[in-house]
Design a protein around this motif. Structure first.
Motif, PDB file in Angstrom:
ATOM      1  N   TYR A 230       6.619  13.979   6.781  1.00  0.00           N
ATOM      2  CA  TYR A 230       6.952  14.271   5.385  1.00  0.00           C
ATOM      3  C   TYR A 230       6.568  15.709   5.033  1.00  0.00           C
ATOM      4  O   TYR A 230       5.472  16.172   5.363  1.00  0.00           O
ATOM      5  N   LYS A 273       1.540   7.549   1.269  1.00  0.00           N
ATOM      6  CA  LYS A 273       2.613   6.572   1.481  1.00  0.00           C
ATOM      7  C   LYS A 273       2.020   5.182   1.347  1.00  0.00           C
ATOM      8  O   LYS A 273       1.036   4.843   2.021  1.00  0.00           O
ATOM      9  N   THR A 314       8.207   5.253  -1.669  1.00  0.00           N
ATOM     10  CA  THR A 314       6.770   4.972  -1.822  1.00  0.00           C
ATOM     11  C   THR A 314       5.918   6.127  -1.306  1.00  0.00           C
ATOM     12  O   THR A 314       4.762   5.931  -0.909  1.00  0.00           O
ATOM     13  N   VAL A 315       6.499   7.338  -1.312  1.00  0.00           N
ATOM     14  CA  VAL A 315       5.779   8.520  -0.819  1.00  0.00           C
ATOM     15  C   VAL A 315       5.666   9.530  -1.953  1.00  0.00           C
ATOM     16  O   VAL A 315       6.667   9.874  -2.592  1.00  0.00           O
TER      17      VAL A 315
END
Length: 378
Positions: A230, A273, A314-315
């Motif tokens: 990410y 996350k 969800t990050v």
């Protein structure tokens, strides 16, 4: 253009496929499953401190990597409590730019780190793994890296002015460092821009996660990979191959780690996350260790990037330090209920430090993982 930055990871659009750059891996130096358990006596058996840095190599402005090495070493010597001294540096890749050449190790690693007081362990970055096709003496991918960091026993490094320098004992280019309070699983993600991991390594990783889970009441589970899954930066942004790889392996193993560390992107970013089992895992990018080109975050209206992906649902980007060099101190503390991970990120302005000035504390964070937490990915 808006000056606001995205608060989520990004994908860079219209990226060409450069998987043709993949390089075959060298033969392992140790036996499967490639574990290294060095002698490590902790002053406090319930606490371990170590440092993390990535992308430290320097060509145009080597003063930055020298500053990083000096500041990390300074924290060792200035620690008032022996338990606060970093036990080792874990390097998340890109030690030597641009092609991992043997004749660049002296300038980019041996000299800057000659006074660093603790052992250095490493995974290779894409530049460490690449090959210079114009080199006067042909060499294979990772041959210089393994000469410095790998081996069954310490042996003289065959290049550099100090020929008495001894190699490390890492068993392979992907391997697990077994410490008293953490199993640190290091992956090799090769040369392409977003990383490639072989099926053989994937099978090994799944088994390592399962093995680490059996020791989770005693040791935290940390995963290291050079290519950041990410990122919200303007240059690389997130790696879809690494996101998919991690998700598949965690699901197959039924294990989520406590922390994921990466480099590749030349800044600091800390993402959270949250998995379906309720566990929140920090994904930390720590790639501002010395290379002169730093990466800022993409701006909110930049059309070359997108945050439109369910993979980012969800990050969240919790914090970021851009356009400064820096390194991370991690403290693993074992309690009766679980492991606490305390982090401190230190930054150095791009213009350097004034005489007597120390690297500035950019942020502190804490994560806690109870021993009874469910590990299965649901």
């Amino acid at each position: 253009m808006s000056s606001e930055n995205k608060k989520t990871p990004l994908f860079k659009l219209n990226q060409p496929d450069d998987n043709y750059k993949f390089q075959p891996l060298p033969e392992p130096f140790g036996e499967y499953p490639y574990h290294l358990k060095p002698e490590m006596s902790l002053p406090d058996p319930h606490k371990m401190v170590f440092q993390v840095a990535g992308d430290t190599g320097g060509l145009k402005s080597p003063s930055f990597q020298k500053l990083i090495a000096e500041e990390m070493g300074k924290q060792y010597y200035q620690a008032k409590n022996p338990a606060d001294r970093p036990m080792f540096l874990y390097h998340v890749g890109d030690i030597v730019y641009h092609f991992g050449e043997a004749d660049q190790y002296e300038r980019q690693f041996f000299i800057p780190y000659k006074d660093y007081p603790s052992p250095v362990y490493a995974i290779a970055g894409n530049h460490d793994s690449d090959v210079n096709s114009n080199a006067k003496i042909p060499y294979s991918s990772l041959a210089p890296f393994t000469s410095v960091f790998c081996g069954k026993a310490p042996r003289p490094v065959p290049f550099g002015s100090k020929l008495n320098r001894m190699s490390g004992m890492q068993p392979h280019v992907y391997w697990t460092l077994q410490t008293p309070l953490a199993n640190i699983i290091g992956l090799h993600s090769n040369v392409p821009k977003f990383g490639v991991i072989t099926e053989e390594q994937k099978a090994w990783f799944i088994e390592e996660l399962k093995q680490a889970a059996t020791e989770h009441s005693d040791k935290a589970i940390i995963v290291c990979v050079h290519h950041a899954p990410y990122s919200a930066d303007f240059n690389h942004s997130s790696s879809l191959p690494m996101i998919n790889f991690m998700a598949a392996c965690f699901e197959t193993a039924g294990v989520t780690p406590d922390l994921v560390l990466s480099g590749h992107v030349h800044n600091y970013q800390r993402f959270n996350k949250t998995y379906a089992n309720g566990k929140t895992v920090p994904f930390i990018v720590c790639g501002a260790g010395g290379f002169d080109e730093l990466h800022w975050l993409a701006e909110s209206d930049e059309v070359m990037y997108t945050d439109k992906s369910e993979l980012f649902d969800t990050v969240t980007l919790e914090n970021a330090c851009t356009m400064q060099h820096g390194f991370l101190n991690l403290e693993i503390e074992k309690t009766e209920e679980g492991h606490q991970i305390n982090g401190k990120y230190y930054a150095i302005p791009h213009e350097g430090l004034k005489p007597g000035e120390d690297a500035a504390l950019f942020e502190e964070f804490t994560y806690f993982c109870k021993h009874g937490d469910k590990q299965a990915v649901q």
